[in-house]
Design an enzyme around this catalytic site. Structure first.
Site, PDB file in Angstrom:
ATOM      1  N   ASP B 127      26.223  20.935  44.881  1.00 50.87           N
ATOM      2  CA  ASP B 127      26.529  20.256  46.145  1.00 50.87           C
ATOM      3  C   ASP B 127      25.946  18.850  46.184  1.00 50.87           C
ATOM      4  O   ASP B 127      26.521  17.933  46.764  1.00 50.87           O
ATOM      5  CB  ASP B 127      25.984  21.075  47.326  1.00 50.87           C
ATOM      6  CG  ASP B 127      26.782  22.361  47.495  1.00 50.87           C
ATOM      7  OD1 ASP B 127      27.907  22.432  46.946  1.00 50.87           O
ATOM      8  OD2 ASP B 127      26.283  23.290  48.157  1.00 50.87           O
ATOM      9  N   CYS B 128      24.805  18.668  45.565  1.00 50.89           N
ATOM     10  CA  CYS B 128      24.193  17.329  45.569  1.00 50.89           C
ATOM     11  C   CYS B 128      24.675  16.459  44.410  1.00 50.89           C
ATOM     12  O   CYS B 128      24.661  15.236  44.492  1.00 50.89           O
ATOM     13  CB  CYS B 128      22.682  17.447  45.570  1.00 50.89           C
ATOM     14  SG  CYS B 128      22.060  18.712  44.453  1.00 50.89           S
TER      15      CYS B 128
END
Lengths: 126, 489
Positions: B127-128
């Protein structure tokens, strides 16, 4: 002087070295020999004074003769480490004041080219 | 008695007296240690040689969308990424996935020369860090950081190498000719930094050095640092270096390594230091090891000094053997001169170590269970060359073996296999075993590692090796079946 002798399928069957020795009385030192059924290549050393006579005698027997004047070529990657020195069969590589130098007696065997860690050496293209 | 601060003051004033290690030896010889220590402020030492434990920490900057690089390749050479998202460590000896004679060292050299390098990175995507793949071309200038950090450099001395075996060996010590055909050695001897300050009075943590022509520091002692064989861990910015003092290398048949140049200034604090700085090659001893024995503890062929090694010829078992250096005294001299010039010009101030190096301890070997040939060999059934082919065939069937070593006067002279017997029968040769046996027998020894015996079988495409002692007496036999039983256990 070093001579490179190339034999074709006819010359390779004759005892050329002995024939030339008998004819010229020259002392012939074989430095490298690769002889197969159809062709052969020899590098021999003979005294400069008799080289011309020997050369002619070989040619008469159908051998191709080349005088070796060239030596291994080196580029700027050389760091003068000396890894090549002890590999040379004719002691043509020496350290002079810390620098690796190639003497004229190089027989172009190519051993040093194979071991050079920085790929600074190559055989001259003839 | 001088302090590093006194010397730095002289450097700033332009009145400092700097000499190279080679010059210092002559000065001490002429003036004595006391006077030499008064006259000379700094001695520059240097070494230039293949140092495998070398590499660069790289920070590539973030792509958009960003990636947490799980694996990264530079010109098909993989760098270690088990650290932060776009950090990686490129080791000099890491080999390219496409070419054997290209590796991390070559990528480092090309980066330093300003050349473009292809980067490929992959990731599972998070996600990052959503990106799963990045491909681009980078140069040294594009990198945020390129810090060379070498875990083990500048060996004080190193064991020289030779080869007693009958085959040519291609090693990290270069190509070793058969039957003690040559000797190779590494290290620059009397001009090498650690031989000139063996008590580590000024070479320590925080000492400023010249690393590949750039400013560097000693981080601590290197890995495998031990008494007599001191090593250093060093760092420096790749961006400050000069390609002249670094060179990618390939040891044929072994792999990639890097020639690294290191210069270390030694402040002459007192006459005791001057005495140490007078060390000569004649006093620096090392051992010549036999690489023909492929075990961890290679036998010592003899002791030797760097003076003997540098002479180009040494004697082994009464024969003269030629010697090749693998380190460059020529380049080490250039490094000493360069460092001398920088100090004289006031461009290089000295530092005093923030902590001294310890002498180190003897190295522990790795705990592994080594299997020796003697533990797996089986009894050999031997025959004489006079045995008939027919009898040999019978023995093979009765005893259930495929190989019969042939022995004459207690010594191994050949081997016959069931294949040899079948071939002889097919060709109508039913005479004596001596006429059909293989005379050039590949053998193993009881103290040889099982791995090595397996390698011999594979390389020669054979399925058994007689086990012999030094005088060729047959002690047993190892077969490929014996070895496969080992794996099945």
């Amino acid at each position: 002087m070093f001579l490179r002798l190339r034999f074709d399928s006819k010359a390779v069957r004759k005892p050329v070295i002995s024939a030339v020795t008998l004819k010229t009385s020259a002392l012939i030192n074989i430095i490298k020999a690769e002889v197969g059924p159809r062709r052969g290549e020899l590098i021999v050393e003979v005294d400069d004074s008799i080289a011309e006579k020997v050369e002619k005698a070989f040619e008469e027997l159908g051998v191709e003769v080349l005088r070796l004047k060239e030596k291994v070529e080196r580029n700027e990657r050389c760091v003068h480490c000396g890894a090549c020195i002890s590999i040379c069969p004719v002691e043509a590589i020496v350290l002079q004041d810390g620098r690796v130098e190639f003497l004229d007696k190089c027989v172009l065997c190519g051993n040093c080219v194979k071991v050079c860690p920085v790929k600074a050496l190559k055989l001259p293209t003839t | 008695m001088k302090s590093v601060e006194d010397i730095n003051e002289k450097i700033r004033e332009g009145s400092v007296c700097v000499v190279t290690a080679e010059e210092m030896k002559e000065i001490v010889k002429e003036l004595g240690a006391e006077k030499a220590a008064e006259e000379v402020d700094v001695v520059t030492t240097g070494t230039f040689g293949a140092m495998c434990s070398t590499g660069v920490f790289l920070n590539f900057g973030h792509s958009d969308p960003p990636i947490r690089m799980q694996r990264v390749w530079l010109n098909d050479v993989e760098a270690y990424t088990g650290i932060a998202a776009v950090d990686a460590y490129l080791g000099a000896t890491q080999q390219s996935e496409k070419a054997e004679d290209y590796g991390g060292a070559h990528v480092i050299e090309e980066l330093l020369k300003g050349e473009e390098v292809e980067l490929k990175a992959i990731s599972k995507g998070t996600d990052c860090y959503p990106a799963k793949e990045v491909r681009t071309v980078i140069t040294l200038e594009d990198l945020n950081f390129a810090e060379m950090v070498n875990p083990r450099n500048a060996y004080q001395r190193y064991n020289a190498a030779t080869n007693s075996s009958d085959r040519l060996l291609r090693t990290y010590m270069g190509t070793l000719l058969p039957n003690f055909g040559n000797v190779t050695f590494a290290g620059c001897g009397e001009i090498s930094p650690l031989n000139n300050d063996p008590e580590f009075r000024t070479i320590g943590i925080g000492t400023k050095i010249l690393l590949c022509g750039g400013k560097g520091y000693i981080v601590g002692h290197g890995t495998q640092h031990c008494p007599g064989y001191a090593t250093l861990m060093v760092k420096g910015s790749l961006k400050s270096m000069d390609p002249e003092f670094l060179r990618a290398a390939y040891m044929p048949g072994y792999g990639v390594t890097m020639f690294v140049g290191i210069g270390i200034p030694i402040p002459v604090l007192d006459s005791k230091m001057a005495e140490k700085l007078a060390v000569r090659d004649e006093e620096i001893k090392t051992k010549i090891l036999d690489f023909g024995v492929q075990r961890r503890d290679r036998p010592v062929v003899r002791e030797v000094t760097y003076a003997e090694l540098k002479s180009g010829r040494i004697e082994i078992n009464g024969e003269e053997v030629r010697v090749s250096p693998l380190s460059s005294v020529y380049m080490a001299r250039k490094i000493m001169e360069e460092l001398k010039r920088r100090i004289e010009r006031g461009e290089f101030l000295l530092t005093f170590p923030v902590e001294r190096l310890t002498p180190g301890k003897a190295l522990k070997p790795m705990k592994t269970a080594i299997k020796l040939v003697k533990s797996v060999m089986s009894e050999a059934i031997v025959i004489s060359p006079e045995t008939s082919v027919e009898i040999a065939a019978k023995i093979m069937i009765e005893k259930g073996v495929n190989h019969l070593p042939v022995v004459e006067n207690g010594k191994l002279v050949g081997i016959v296999t069931s294949w040899d017997v079948a071939k002889a029968v097919a060709m109508g040769k039913t005479g004596k075993v001596g006429e059909i046996m293989t005379k050039r027998v590949i053998v193993t020894y009881p103290e040889e590692a099982v791995e090595l015996a397996a390698k011999k079988m594979e390389e020669n495409d054979i399925s058994a090796l007689p086990v012999v002692d030094k005088s060729m007496r047959v002690l047993g036999i190892v077969t490929s079946e014996d070895l496969s039983k080992l794996l099945a256990r």
